[in-house]
Every structure is written in C-alpha cells, then in structure tokens.
Enzyme design. Structure first.
Site, short mmCIF file in Angstrom:
data_model
loop_
_atom_site.label_atom_id
_atom_site.label_comp_id
_atom_site.label_asym_id
_atom_site.label_seq_id
_atom_site.Cartn_x
_atom_site.Cartn_y
_atom_site.Cartn_z
N SER D 46 1.02 -1.06 -0.16
CA SER D 46 0.16 0.10 -0.10
C SER D 46 0.80 1.34 0.00
O SER D 46 1.89 1.31 0.86
CB SER D 46 -0.91 -0.18 1.32
OG SER D 46 -1.76 1.03 1.11
N GLU D 47 0.88 2.19 -0.94
CA GLU D 47 1.65 3.15 -1.09
C GLU D 47 1.83 4.00 -0.08
O GLU D 47 2.94 4.99 -0.08
CB GLU D 47 1.62 3.60 -2.78
CG GLU D 47 0.27 4.56 -2.59
CD GLU D 47 -0.76 3.89 -3.53
OE1 GLU D 47 -0.82 2.54 -3.23
OE2 GLU D 47 -1.78 4.34 -4.10
N ASN D 48 1.04 4.33 0.85
CA ASN D 48 1.27 5.03 2.03
C ASN D 48 2.32 4.66 2.94
O ASN D 48 2.69 5.40 3.90
CB ASN D 48 -0.03 5.37 2.60
CG ASN D 48 -0.73 4.38 3.15
OD1 ASN D 48 -0.75 3.14 2.62
ND2 ASN D 48 -1.14 4.33 4.41
#
Lengths: 235, 219, 235, 219
Positions: D46-48
């Site tokens: 998840s790119e966060n």
C-alpha cells in the site's frame, strides 16, 4: 507463505548465478558490517573480472581485500581505498581500475539505483577532478554536477537479524551502506547473525523491507576491528 | 609563538555554540572535541552514520559494530541516533551540520580547498571530505600556516586538485585566525606573540589587516 | 545539554516566526499522522498567502482543510485534493492555486530538499501533463523528466514520540510523509504524543534524527478516521 | 457473457505467482485480493508506506494510525513492514513491486494509459498512479471493455491526458484478456460465451487474433 521464504542454507546457493564480469554492490564501512561469508564464497567460486561497488576494499587478507589475492576484481568504485598494500600494488601495475567517488555521492548513487532515480544533481565534487566531464547545472545560482545511479547484478549485504521474508534490521554503525546496497541489486543476498520468524520484528522498525531481498543466509562472523581504541572507565 | 596542535584545537573549539552539531575530521579537528568550553554542548556527527559520538569504549565496551568514520571503536552518547550512509550524507549535504572542521594541504582566497590528492602520489580517496565541504553551514580549516619547507598553505589560488570550491569561510592555523571573504583573507586574531608581519610574510594570498588584530585567548 | 533541548510548551512558541507568504511543508497522508495542533495554531495566527506542500489538504473542517476557511492558503502542492468541497470551491473561483504532483515525486522532492539534492530525474510523469515544460533526458534508452526539490520556511510534522533532543519515532502508517517533511524545513516543528528523555529511544530505531528538528511540542490528538472499514473477527 | 466485477477480479488474481508483491488500485483491483488462488501467497503493498497489508480490522482493532492508500482502516499481516513515503515510492519506482493492478479511462496500443484526468471536469489529482505505472514490473489494467455508451476504451491512441506512456502490458476487461505489444492488442482469452467478433467490434485499436482464442477459466 512459502513463496516468501528466502532462507538458503548453503553459500553456493546464496551466490548462485554470479558470473565473470558482473557488478557486485557490497555493504560495509571499513571492516564494519561486511558480509564476510558471502565475500569468502566469491573467493571460493573464483569469479573474475568483477566490478565491485563498495565504500572500501577491505584490508590485506580480510574483507573484500581477499578478492584481490586471485585478481578477481577488475574495477572498484569506492570513496577510500587505503589500508591495503595489495590493492596499491595492483593499481600501480595497471591490473586494477579504481573510480574514486565521494562517500555521500556513492551512498546516493546506490539509493538512487534502487529507487528508480537514474541521476541526480549534487554540489559535491563540483570544480574538482570528480566533476570532470560531468554535466553542470545551476540551481539558485549555485553549480551542481549530475551523477548517475548505480545498480548491481548482485548486492551483498550484512544485517544483524532478518526474518524468513527478508525483512532486515542492522546493529549500530554496522548499518552504514547496507540498506542502500540491499535496494540496488538485481539479486540481493543478505548474510545475517540471526534468522527470526516473520512477525518477530516490529514492522515500523524494519530497516530493509523484504521486498528488496532475494536470499537470506545465516553466517558466522569474525568481526575484525580495524582500529581498536579504548579509554579508561568514565573518561 | 606558533600554537601547538592542542592549542589549535582549543581555539577551534571556541567557535562552537551550545547546541551545535559538529563533524570533525581526522587529526587536529578530532582533538577539538576535548576542548569544548564549559556550558557549551556539541553533538558530534560521524559520517559513517552516527550522530552523538561519545568517548572511546572501555575494554569491556568494545564492539566491532560501533565505530566512527576514522574506523576507531567508539561509543554513542546519550540521545544519539544511528542511521544509514545515505541519511548521514543527506544530513551533511543538506546543510544540517553546523560546523565541519577539517585539515587541508592548501586553501585559497576564493574559499577553495585542496586536501585529498597530490599528483604523483598514490591517491587513496576523498572519503566524505567533498560532501562535507559541499554541505556544512560553516567550514573551518585547521592546518599549519606553512608547510615544513616554510611555504605558505594560504595561497592566492590553489595549485593542487580541489576538494571543493567557494566553501571555506574560516581558517585556524598555528599562527592566526582568518576569515575568507570577497577574494581575500581577513586577519582576525594572532597567536600569542606572533606579529602581523610574520603572518603577512607567511600568507601567500591577499591578506587584509583591518585595525588592531587581537591575540587569541588560549588557556 | 541545554542547547539541544528543543521542547516548547506553547503553540505560539512552536510556530513563532511564521509569516505571510511563507512555504510550509506538512507531513501526513489524508488525516493520518497530521500535526493537528500546529495546523490549528496556524489558523489562530491567521497567517495568509501560504504555500502548503502536503500530500492532501485535509477535509472540510479538519486537518489542513481548516486553513481554507479564512483563505490562508494561496497555493497547494499535493498529489490528491479530493474530499474537500471548500477546496473545490476556492479552486474553481480562482482563489486557490494547485500544483498537482505525483505522490512519489512529491515524497522525493521533500527528501531531496532536505538532503541537498536540488533536482533528480524520474520516469514518473513523462509524456503526461506533469512532464510539460520539464527537461527530458534519456538514460539506457528510456526518457525521464527532471524534477526540482522543495524546501519550506517551516516544516510541520507529527511524530509518535520524541526525546528532548528532537529524535523522533513514528507509529504505524502515521509515518508516511513526516520523515521527509522533517528534513525539508528551515524551521522544523514536531508535534508529538509523548516526550521522552534522551536515551530512552534506541539509537538505531530513531526514524528522524534530532538534527533536523528545531522545536518539539506535546499535543493532544483527535485522530479522526477518514474511512473506517471493519471486518468480523477472523475474516 | 461479460464478466462481473468480481469475475474480473478473479481472473486478475490468476496472474499472481506465489511470492508476488502486488499493489492494487482502488475498485476492481482491490477485489482481486479476495481471489488469490490456493497455494499462492501474495504480499500487498500500500503506497502510503505498508508492505504486507492485512484484512480490515475488527471494531476493537481499529487504529487511526493504521490505514491503507485508500485511507481505509486496515491491519498489517504477519511479516509486514512499515516505512515512509519516499521509501515506499523508491520501492515502486525502482521496479521492486511485481504487479500493479489499476483501472483506466482509456488505454492504447502503445501501452499508454489515461486514468486520472478528464478535461473540463475537476481534477482531484493523480495520487500515486503515475509513479505506479512508471515503476512496476507488470502493470495490469482492469476495466470494462467499453464505456456505458458502448464506446471502446481500448483505443489506437489515447485522447485523454496520460497517466503514463509505454507502460501497460496486460489488460483484463469484462470481455477479454489482452496483451499489449508491438503497437497492437493481442487477444489471449475471451470471457465465457463472448465471441471474438464481439471483442473485435468493441476494440477500437489494432487487434491481433492469432489462432484459437480460449475461454477464460473462471470458477
């Protein structure tokens, strides 16, 4: 999660695929935090013509220095290559090439290589021999040179602990170049003091996420000290 | 009389302010850590990835995983942090280190410094010196004013390959404290007993002497 | 070590020196890991004409969104600015400027700003409106665009714990943009849940070394959740 | 018959290999996580800043500090790691994520994708999509083959502002699985009961149909 289990038990498997003329990125600063067993395996394999990217080249008879004994290294990219008589001899004889790179630029080249940044500007080295032939550009009136990133066919890394998925933590200043090296190898091999089960390392405290790591092997380390300096208690 | 190495280090340490982050090169700069004035606390940055370098370890504390940029065994001080080399040089290059102190073969009036390479001699590398001179807020060069043959190291223009350009702002030698600005050396202090004339004579680059030049205060 | 004690107790002191037309870099992703009290202090101060660099602009009535209410923001640099009706309204009315920046490029711009890298090449955005007018260069036959770094007059950061010297650790995914933001402010202010004594945080586990941090303040946090999604036990 | 959203997600999940690191966009891509075949384990990025995204939390586990890139509350799976946004996108841009699955408004035969901006409509931003399409090793686009007016989304040349160029290698729609290579779509599979003719008709760009085209295997 067998597809994520990266543990290998034999050094032959850890370095399988290394061929002549490949580029190897190695973590470590001096003799601190170096993958001793992986280096020994490269010596055993006798692979030649290697380009090695590492801050230093070990010392005579230890660390990357042992790869000089059978002339396995064609070229070193390093910031400092003292402490090594054999290195000096091969360099003067023209048997070894060296590309001296400022330490911070070297670290950033590795990081950029792993992070999909092909090049970056830095003030470091502008106006010096390091800047010769490199693109210069001004930002806010100050000159910077363009440095390209570096990647390796292999990266060899020393961590303290890793879990089976390749998540790594480093101990004290043995961290140094290891996290960047880990990101910059097509195949990244990590030699560790201890293998733990997934879940044992706190997620927010992992230095190198397992996605960068292809193989993990448990080693035993001599951890030779280059300059032991002590003080009296309380000084 | 010319300062000793220890006295140069003492004078360097007077520059530090309470709360300064300082990177000290090998040699005289390292000695400066021993002379930080009372009431002033500095935190030492070691470019291999340690902020808050402490004293050398006792025999029992020696740990191969705990070294400084000079590859010596060290300890971490209370409140230290340890990080990778990219972070360490991000810190340096990004101008977060307040003072860098390092030696030099030559400097010149344009703030250039040559400290890593003598053509014809084997070159071992620049290590982190080029990053340090490109990045620190204040760079102090410590060296003897002249080499052992009596040749000035404070030149009009460096002759050796450079470590960095337009970066040196202060020089502390065995004879004097000088600022570098506007294409000249500005004499600020004399070593005790050293005359302006002697400094003038041993400074090859343009030297500006403005008003009375006080003696350094060295204990 | 009084010179290193960065703790302030009043929000006025935490944000002292913020002036109209300054640039503020803010950590946080959505409403996660945002310096709630520092944002509230900016609203209290009424500072105008701000350029705010942050992945998002909060929501109506919470997070950076509250700075829109009195039109304190002149320009946002963000990767995504949905979830905010007031933002939309001001944007359409031409009262607010927005520079949409890919999320990874935004993170890298902040990191580069803090690390003395004035610009870097990335493939992200090439051939899209993001690449318009930017320098293009090929590396290994692939086109990349040149992106410049960003720095702020202030950086406002939310950490979990900090010691008095400003060493910070972040909790879970509240880390996000905070560590990069912390490096990129001329003045970096960190709002934390807990202040601990120096030595309590393990040196190798510190996410943000104190050298980047100018002021630390203990806050209380609402920690509003944007999208609460739950599952049954064991699903 | 055209696949449902769930069936598209099922077909997408068949692409994953055991040990794949996968980033799933919002919408149909997210559903793919529910259909990973037996014996195949994937780790979700998840790119966060989360590698190893787990299931949604129970009411008791809900934690405002633990969210995914869609800003939903989540948990971390065993063996997860959490890091900052620069590291997260270094991972993405550096090609370490094996599969990225995302939706699109349009794609074209040159592997271009338009997914973030419709001129005249308010633009909310590209988030991490441009980084994802620039970086992942394999990019799978999932979408309906045509829009609600029946217009093909598989064009010869995109008309909307692009998210990325020359990056899409595979498209999975409600009608077909197609590869993108050498300036054309290559039909690989048909949805059960859908004819090659229907796919041909609803594909605006050059379509290459080579030999017999098998039906997808969807449970």
């Amino acid at each position: 999660m067998s597809g994520f289990d990266k543990v290998v038990t034999r050094y032959e498997d850890a370095m399988a695929g290394l061929r002549d003329d490949m580029t190897v990125i190695a973590g470590g600063f001096g003799l601190c935090g170096i993958p001793e067993g992986l280096i020994a395996q490269i010596k055993t394999m006798g692979t030649k013509g290697l380009t090695v990217v590492s801050n230093n080249c070990g010392v005579d008879g230890f660390g990357l220095g042992i790869l000089l004994e059978d002339k396995q290294i064609k070229k070193m990219m390093s910031s400092y290559v003292g402490e090594n008589a054999l290195f000096e001899k091969q360099l003067l004889a023209g048997e070894l090439e060296v590309e001296l790179t400022p330490q911070g630029t070297l670290a950033e080249k590795m990081r950029a290589g792993g992070a999909g940044i092909p090049a970056f500007f830095t003030a470091t080295g502008y106006g010096t021999p390091v800047g010769d032939g490199k693109d210069v550009r001004y930002f806010d009136g100050r000159p910077y040179i363009l440095e390209e990133s570096v990647t390796g066919d292999f990266a060899i890394v020393k961590a303290w602990k890793a879990d089976r998925y390749g998540n790594c933590v480093y101990r004290h200043t043995a961290q140094n170049f290891n996290p960047m090296a880990a990101t910059a190898g097509k195949i990244t091999v990590v030699e560790v003091e201890e293998i733990v089960e997934p879940g044992e390392l706190e997620p927010s405290q992992i230095h190198t996420p397992g996605i960068y790591v292809d193989r993990v092997i448990k080693g035993t380390f001599e951890k030779r000290i280059e300059r032991k300096v002590t003080s009296e208690e309380g000084q | 009389m010319a300062l000793t190495r220890e006295q140069i280090a003492m004078r360097v340490a007077q520059e530090f302010q309470d709360g300064s982050y300082v990177n000290l090169g090998i040699g005289i700069p390292t000695l400066a850590a021993n002379y930080v004035p009372d009431g002033v606390d500095v935190m030492l940055q070691s470019e291999n990835g340690l902020l808050g370098m402490g004293r050398y370890p006792t025999e029992a504390e020696v740990d191969a995983d705990m070294i400084n940029a000079g590859k010596e065994t060290v300890t971490a001080s209370v409140g230290a942090s340890i990080f990778d080399s990219a972070e360490s040089f991000g810190m340096i290059r990004g101008g977060h280190v307040d003072f860098t102190v390092l030696g030099a073969f030559e400097v010149d009036v344009n703030g250039n410094i040559a400290s890593w390479m003598i053509p014809g001699k084997l070159v071992k590398g620049m290590g982190g010196a080029m990053d340090l001179v490109a990045g620190a807020k204040n760079i102090i060069v410590t060296m003897t004013h002249a080499d052992k043959h009596g040749n000035s190291k404070l030149l009009q223009s460096c002759t050796l390959p450079l470590t960095g350009v337009n970066c040196i702002t202060q020089i502390i030698t065995d004879l004097a404290v000088l600022d570098v600005a506007d294409g000249a050396y500005h004499l600020r202090e004399r070593a005790p007993g050293v005359t302006v004339e002697e400094i003038q004579e041993k400074t090859a680059g343009t030297l500006i002497v403005d008003g009375d030049i006080p003696e350094m205060k060295i204990k």
